[in-house]
Design a protein around this motif. Structure first.
Motif, PDB file in Angstrom:
ATOM      1  N   GLY A 226      77.460 -66.240 -46.124  1.00  9.54           N
ATOM      2  CA  GLY A 226      76.030 -66.406 -45.842  1.00  9.54           C
ATOM      3  C   GLY A 226      75.131 -65.779 -46.893  1.00  9.54           C
ATOM      4  N   ASP A 227      75.683 -64.811 -47.687  1.00 13.71           N
ATOM      5  CA  ASP A 227      74.872 -64.191 -48.743  1.00 13.71           C
ATOM      6  C   ASP A 227      74.538 -65.171 -49.858  1.00 13.71           C
ATOM      7  OD1 ASP A 227      75.006 -61.884 -47.321  1.00 13.71           O
ATOM      8  OD2 ASP A 227      76.583 -60.958 -48.521  1.00 13.71           O
ATOM      9  N   LEU A 228      75.237 -66.305 -49.923  1.00 12.05           N
ATOM     10  CA  LEU A 228      74.922 -67.304 -50.940  1.00 12.05           C
ATOM     11  C   LEU A 228      73.588 -67.989 -50.681  1.00 12.05           C
ATOM     12  CD1 LEU A 228      78.428 -68.959 -51.496  1.00 12.05           C
ATOM     13  CD2 LEU A 228      77.175 -67.490 -53.075  1.00 12.05           C
ATOM     14  N   ASN A 229      72.963 -67.717 -49.557  1.00 12.23           N
ATOM     15  CA  ASN A 229      71.606 -68.214 -49.293  1.00 12.23           C
ATOM     16  C   ASN A 229      70.539 -67.329 -49.917  1.00 12.23           C
ATOM     17  OD1 ASN A 229      72.178 -70.544 -47.607  1.00 12.23           O
ATOM     18  ND2 ASN A 229      72.868 -69.099 -46.066  1.00 12.23           N
ATOM     19  N   ASN A 230      70.933 -66.147 -50.418  1.00 14.38           N
ATOM     20  CA  ASN A 230      69.978 -65.210 -50.999  1.00 14.38           C
ATOM     21  C   ASN A 230      69.875 -65.438 -52.500  1.00 14.38           C
ATOM     22  OD1 ASN A 230      69.711 -64.029 -48.457  1.00 14.38           O
ATOM     23  ND2 ASN A 230      71.384 -62.603 -48.839  1.00 14.38           N
ATOM     24  N   LEU A 231      68.659 -65.550 -52.996  1.00 21.13           N
ATOM     25  CA  LEU A 231      68.449 -65.784 -54.425  1.00 21.13           C
ATOM     26  C   LEU A 231      68.877 -64.597 -55.275  1.00 21.13           C
ATOM     27  CD1 LEU A 231      64.961 -67.585 -54.418  1.00 21.13           C
ATOM     28  CD2 LEU A 231      67.217 -68.605 -54.700  1.00 21.13           C
ATOM     29  N   SER A 232      69.013 -63.417 -54.670  1.00 16.78           N
ATOM     30  CA  SER A 232      69.431 -62.245 -55.437  1.00 16.78           C
ATOM     31  C   SER A 232      70.844 -62.395 -55.996  1.00 16.78           C
ATOM     32  CB  SER A 232      69.346 -60.991 -54.560  1.00 16.78           C
ATOM     33  OG  SER A 232      70.151 -61.136 -53.408  1.00 16.78           O
TER      34      SER A 232
END
Length: 404
Positions: A226-232
């Motif tokens: 789910g962290d792949l949704n964060n632009l960071s």
């Protein structure tokens, strides 16, 4: 060579050569008599309000004539005439136009924004873009050179892309599915920094996803996917977009795909974890049910005790009120009795006072009659039958007698 009559209809032209090779143009409607002359009808070219004519003369010069207009192809002067459609631009489209100065031959570039109908001049030409485009058979695959266009879109857009051959730290290979949302903000910067921004997006996406997955095991990747949704997590993509005049609004992780054997192992692990989770949740629900029952029983007992305490307080309050009422009645009765006794005592005092007054008046009358009052009083009180004498020794207690 022709000898005879020829007819030109309205809005027609013809080129006629004589014996000396001289040419002239005749325009209809008219009827011509030809004597040993060559008659060549001229081809008619027309452009409406959304078109223009490109006329190339035999000396090499080119002229663009915007419609609506009509021209006849004269082989003596013209090399060719072609009809072209004007560039129709919407409000979200831009043309990149290059212009060459006729004398200095210097080429400049400017942007033509819509909405408008653009017709280039003879010394102008449009920038042709050649970018990666979507495969018609697979929307997640990009083909080099599939997008050829001259109208540049300046509204937010998006595309699907799958990053293949992504390898985790424990050598698990998978496919990561993404969706990218982007928008062009600086056209001049884009023109000077890249020839294919879509290719830049794809390369940076692959690099960032591979870097993200290489630090994690397969199970850790599943937990943190789910962290792949964060632009960071897309540092290379964000840096490259800033350098080519684009902005990325968001990247959506659409899931992943693992190979069959790996997926079977993962499905087995998921099944086992699911069973354990169901057992845990079942036990947790049982414990919650027991806790709820105990809590309800405790609340019920507390309520019952509160009700008993309230009943006891109510009874005590009633008894207190009754006692207070009886006490008030008793006090009122005592006050009434005291008032009555005082009234009776006062009446007795008044009667005695009146009697004493009458007696005193009677004594004064007797005194006026020269009667010895002492003897009269003694005569009225006879001698007692018994005399009680109380004798006390020396240093004994004193005894006082009061007349009642």
């Amino acid at each position: 060579m022709t000898v005879g009559w020829r007819t030109l209809d309205a809005r027609e032209q013809a080129l006629i050569y004589d014996l000396q090779g001289r040419a002239r143009i005749e325009e209809g409607p008219q009827r011509l008599f030809l004597w040993r002359e060559k008659f060549i009808p001229l081809k008619r070219f027309s452009a409406n309000q959304n078109e223009y004519l490109v006329v190339k003369t035999r000396d090499g010069s080119i002229d663009n004539k915007p419609g609506p207009c009509v021209m006849f192809f004269n082989p003596v002067e013209h090399d060719r005439i072609t009809v072209h459609s004007a560039e129709s631009l919407d409000a979200n489209e831009v043309l990149v136009v290059y212009r060459q100065h006729p004398t200095t031959k210097e080429v400049t570039r400017h942007l033509q924004y819509g909405p408008t109908l653009f017709i280039p001049q003879a010394n102008e030409w449009l920038h042709e873009f050649n970018w990666h485009g979507t495969d018609p058979e697979n929307k997640t695959r990009k083909i080099p050179g599939a997008m050829r266009f001259s109208k540049l879109q300046v509204i937010p857009d998006q595309f699907y892309y799958n990053v293949d051959e992504v390898r985790t730290a424990d050598d698990a290979v998978m496919r990561v599915k993404l969706m990218l949302f982007y928008e062009l903000r600086d056209i001049e910067l884009m023109l000077g920094a890249t020839q294919d921004p879509i290719a830049d997006f794809i390369n940076c996406l692959c690099a960032d996803v591979v870097a993200f997955a290489s630090k994690l095991t397969y199970m850790e990747f599943i937990e943190k996917a789910g962290d792949l949704n964060n632009l960071s997590n897309y540092s290379q993509l964000m840096e490259r977009c800033k350098a080519i005049g684009y902005t990325i609004s968001k990247v959506v992780f659409r899931g992943y795909f693992a190979w069959d054997k790996l997926q079977q192992l993962h499905d087995s692990a998921i099944e086992q974890r699911t069973k354990l989770k169901i057992a845990y949740e079942t036990e947790e629900q049982n414990q919650l049910l027991i806790d709820t029952e105990l809590k309800s029983e405790l609340e019920r007992t507390t309520v019952e005790q509160s009700m008993e305490l309230e009943n006891l307080k109510h009874k005590q309050g009633l008894e207190k009120s009754q006692l207070e009422h009886k006490l008030n009645l008793s006090l009122k009765e005592q006050e009434e009795k005291v008032k009555q006794m005082m009234k009776e005592h006062q009446a007795k005092l008044e009667a005695r006072k009146a009697s004493d007054k009458e007696t005193l008046k009677h004594y004064w009358n007797l005194k006026d009659l020269r009667v010895d009052i002492t003897e009269f009083i003694v005569s009225q009180n006879p001698r007692p039958n018994k005399i009680i004498r109380v004798s006390a020794a020396e240093n004994a207690a004193n005894l006082h007698l009061h007349q009642s």
